[in-house]
Scaffold this active site. Sequence first.
Site, mmCIF file in Angstrom:
data_model
loop_
_atom_site.group_PDB
_atom_site.id
_atom_site.type_symbol
_atom_site.label_atom_id
_atom_site.label_comp_id
_atom_site.label_asym_id
_atom_site.label_seq_id
_atom_site.Cartn_x
_atom_site.Cartn_y
_atom_site.Cartn_z
ATOM 1 N N TYR A 96 -6.906 -3.677 -6.934
ATOM 2 C CA TYR A 96 -5.908 -3.589 -7.991
ATOM 3 C C TYR A 96 -5.119 -4.895 -8.057
ATOM 4 O O TYR A 96 -5.331 -5.822 -7.264
ATOM 5 C CB TYR A 96 -4.960 -2.416 -7.760
ATOM 6 C CG TYR A 96 -4.318 -2.343 -6.386
ATOM 7 C CD1 TYR A 96 -2.944 -2.503 -6.215
ATOM 8 C CD2 TYR A 96 -5.085 -2.095 -5.246
ATOM 9 C CE1 TYR A 96 -2.355 -2.413 -4.960
ATOM 10 C CE2 TYR A 96 -4.508 -2.002 -3.991
ATOM 11 C CZ TYR A 96 -3.147 -2.164 -3.852
ATOM 12 O OH TYR A 96 -2.569 -2.079 -2.609
ATOM 13 N N HIS A 128 -0.396 -5.875 4.757
ATOM 14 C CA HIS A 128 0.277 -4.711 5.308
ATOM 15 C C HIS A 128 -0.670 -3.908 6.185
ATOM 16 O O HIS A 128 -1.825 -3.700 5.835
ATOM 17 C CB HIS A 128 0.812 -3.822 4.179
ATOM 18 C CG HIS A 128 1.844 -4.493 3.326
ATOM 19 N ND1 HIS A 128 2.436 -3.871 2.239
ATOM 20 C CD2 HIS A 128 2.398 -5.732 3.386
ATOM 21 C CE1 HIS A 128 3.304 -4.705 1.675
ATOM 22 N NE2 HIS A 128 3.297 -5.833 2.351
ATOM 23 N N ASP A 168 -1.275 -6.336 -7.791
ATOM 24 C CA ASP A 168 0.042 -5.957 -7.289
ATOM 25 C C ASP A 168 0.955 -7.167 -7.362
ATOM 26 O O ASP A 168 0.735 -8.163 -6.666
ATOM 27 C CB ASP A 168 -0.078 -5.450 -5.848
ATOM 28 C CG ASP A 168 1.196 -4.791 -5.358
ATOM 29 O OD1 ASP A 168 2.014 -4.373 -6.201
ATOM 30 O OD2 ASP A 168 1.384 -4.691 -4.133
ATOM 31 N N HIS A 183 4.027 2.022 8.069
ATOM 32 C CA HIS A 183 3.695 0.940 7.144
ATOM 33 C C HIS A 183 4.394 -0.330 7.639
ATOM 34 O O HIS A 183 5.613 -0.443 7.573
ATOM 35 C CB HIS A 183 4.189 1.316 5.741
ATOM 36 C CG HIS A 183 3.719 0.433 4.642
ATOM 37 N ND1 HIS A 183 2.941 0.893 3.613
ATOM 38 C CD2 HIS A 183 3.894 -0.881 4.400
ATOM 39 C CE1 HIS A 183 2.678 -0.098 2.767
ATOM 40 N NE2 HIS A 183 3.254 -1.186 3.238
#
Length: 593
Positions: free
Chosen positions: A125, A186, A127, A272
């Site tokens: 995608y 991440h 981002d 995360h």
Amino acid sequence: MAPASTQRIPGREVTVMGLETEYGILGAEPEDVVAACLEAEGEAGRSRGVRWDYSGEYPLRDARGFEMDRAAADPSMLTDIPGAASVEAPVPGRVRTTAVVRLTAQEEAWQRGTATCVGTGGRLYVDHGHPEYATPECTGAAQAVLADRAGDLLVATGAERLRRGGVKARLFKNNVDGKGATYGTHENYLVPRTLDFDDLVQALVPLLVVRPLLVGSGRVGTGAVGQGADFQISQRADYLEKVVGLGTTVDRPLVNTRDEPHTDPQRWRRLHLVAGDANCFDTIAWLKLGMTALVLQVLADGVPASWRRLRLADPVAQARQISRDTRLQGTLELADGRRLSALEILEHYLQTVRSHLKDHGRPMPAPQGDSLRPDLAALADGTDTGGAETGAILAFWEASLASLRELQAQCAGGHGPGESQGVAGHLEWVAKKQLLDATARRHPGAGGHDVLHAVDLAWSELSPAGRGLAERVPAGVDARGGLSDEVVETALGQPPTTTRAWLRGRLVNDFPGQVVAAGWHSMVLETGERTQRRLPLTDTLAFTRTATAPVLKDAADVVEVLARLTGERPGDPGRAADAVTTSAALSGEHRHE
């Protein structure tokens, strides 16, 4: 990416993990890169992917027990589609389908955007102006590194396709643009919700502050805009602003508090982490994931008292201090006034992990051969058979600390880390500094600063052939760990076999036109009925190859797959309302991966 989870199977621990990588970009629009990637996948005979399903995603839910008001959130935090975050959240413990209203063509186009579930089971995608790839869920560090490497190949092939058409697209696996912006790599790990979040943060923060000595990728310049040409160990340290927080692009924390597990929220939370560097050395990315997962496995049994005493006085400032201490001579003040070096803290974590594994009877055999040259390809099945991957991670961790001790002694004697051609050179930041110092000797003074910045950028530039200068230095060649071009190419066509990503990816690959959309915890399927069907994939360790390969074998369409999975068939009375419980093997209650 996908979530990460710590599941317990008799005899071993499983940490489900994954990476999300935003790529630096020049000369092209990120939307064009994503489109070119999908076109290239189609040309290679693989799926062009399907629309990403945002149902059940809640980016504003905070692990500290509240949900941020949408009106108060920075726009960068709104990663879902308003209205799509429906009641279709993860459904614990069972497999069922529910009716999904078929979208109009206009609605489908509005939701489509760039976010795509590709045949790996991962997500591609755009981002915040960057192409991004999130790996599918994986059960081991080597498996996750291979999945991440496949993502690199995917985006590099898309950029190459654009270049053949005259677009000067360039992509970089780094974290800074040198003009004030940073973009993330991440990490995601599922951890038991029974582990208190404050305890988790307290125990983990000292590790996150000091681990760049082992897993930093190095950077030229200091501050947000990369002033000067001084070298530092971490690319992300100068952009960290707080210890915990919900943001990822503003008020950037060491530990992100987004509470969005993409699985049973009563049992798991997704940890995360947004502070880590993008690594071009596969062995270093593997160490980063592996050592962190092992620390989390210790924490799943409670926080060791000794780790509570490692609390730092000022973690954010000390992260920057560590990043600049390339000679390894400094110490860190703890909250109780004591001082320890970063190496001492890393050694403390290592020894506690070793003791915990030993006390719990976990196998951790030392690898045969050179512990600094692990065979990642052999470890990438995600099973940790006989503790082989665990033992290899611990051996690499220990040998790396020993090499840093030697480097520390050399620096104390007046030699810089870039002067040595061997000591700790398997670490990415050290190898990069060695190359940069050699470059500086050929281009001395301020006039050579631009050259050093250019070398830093070229280190991480992606192409279908690999990762820039990082894989042209001898240490970078060794750091591939056996993940050859052929192995990576294969990974683009086969999802990880040990998680639900296997079924997600196989359905996307095998039934074009019948998979309407897919997300982390469910898929929308076209069965030819008045409504489409949503298949929950709640348990991260269910729907593996072992469990579902027989279901997929010789299936003519998704209707047949659903009949085998759930016992449901089109026209069954009450199908839309009643849950159908499947066998324990599919629900994840018993696993033999």
